[in-house]
Motif scaffolding. Structure first.
Motif: not given
Length: 304
Positions: A176-198
């Protein structure tokens, strides 16, 4: 409904050339970039693009390009052979404005379409395995990535959130994404299981854990180092740094794990000009593939 068309090397025009993987990726943080190859040009033939969006590279070094306004997916092998997935439309197995693509370790292909607001998964031969669509699922999906377990993460710009599914298409209730976002248009996962969101319309990056808990936020609107202009697609480099394609700043910027800006491409004396870049991928040898969208081409970058 699915079909692939194929262009043999030497047929009709010169084959698309592909970079050969480096023999050894750099071990230290990579902060210098140079363009070593250009793939494609404007057009509708195989090997040509019209506003390419997302890109992906499989473990064999094949490049996949969401050729957005040609309504197709293209696959380019390391030898320069080009395959095109062509069927346009809204039926299952067709494509309409494909915006993002990902490939898992088994060669399955995941495509998101803004035109049809859906996710489709194909086997390596192009057979449709499943489709997820409908207003309860997506409004305007804009980017996709996979983690090491083949879990799927999709940035839905229209719904202002990130959604996650298992590899067989079931919604992941533990995310569950716990932060309100504004127009997210990018995602990437690292080797540690973390998610980056633009978080695109805030011109910042949000780092989350695998459940959606926020770990870090960095960036703000601007043109200086560490600032961003409409961040689009993201990719994690082989040294763990984060690559960010900035749509309105017409550049690629790299950040360390702690959010510090450590590199910008192109530099002032590199003689390269980007136009609204919006797709990123990194192969196992460290080659970086950048969709230079409104120049209708893919740049291959070497980093050191």
């Amino acid at each position: 409904m699915s079909r692939f068309e194929y262009l043999e090397i030497g047929e009709k025009r010169q084959a698309v050339l592909r970079a050969q993987p480096a023999t050894r990726p750099a071990a230290l943080p990579r902060t210098r970039f140079r363009a070593k190859e250009v793939i494609g040009r404007f057009g509708s033939e195989l090997g040509e693009f019209c506003a390419p969006g997302g890109v992906a590279v499989d473990k064999e070094g094949n490049l996949y390009v969401a050729d957005t306004y040609n309504h197709r997916l293209q696959k380019i092998t390391p030898e320069g052979d080009v395959y095109g997935y062509f069927v346009r439309g809204n039926l299952p197995g067709c494509l309409l404005h494909p915006q993002g693509v990902a490939v898992d370790s088994l060669g399955h292909i995941y495509v998101i379409e803004q035109g049809n607001a859906r996710l489709q998964k194909f086997n390596p031969e192009g057979k449709l395995l499943f489709s997820i669509a409908g207003p309860m699922e997506f409004l305007s999906p804009s980017a996709i990535c996979l983690d090491r377990f083949h879990n799927i993460y999709i940035a839905d710009c229209g719904a202002a959130e990130v959604k996650s599914y298992t590899a067989d298409g079931r919604k992941r209730l533990e995310f569950t994404c716990r932060l309100p976002l504004r127009g997210p248009q990018g995602v990437a996962c690292d080797g540690e299981g973390n998610l980056y969101v633009a978080d695109t319309f805030r011109s910042q990056i949000v780092k989350m854990d695998s459940t959606g808990e926020v770990l870090l936020r960095f960036g703000k609107e601007g043109v200086a180092r560490g600032e961003m202009g409409l961040p689009q697609d993201l990719a994690v480099d082989i040294d763990g740094g984060l690559l960010v394609a900035e749509l309105s700043n017409h550049r690629l910027q790299k950040f360390a794990k702690d959010g510090r800006s450590i590199a910008i491409f192109p530099g002032p004396r590199q003689g390269v000009s980007l136009n609204s870049p919006s797709g990123l991928a990194v192969d196992g040898a460290g080659n970086i593939y950048l969709a230079d969208t409104l120049n209708h081409r893919i740049l291959v970058l070497r980093a050191a």
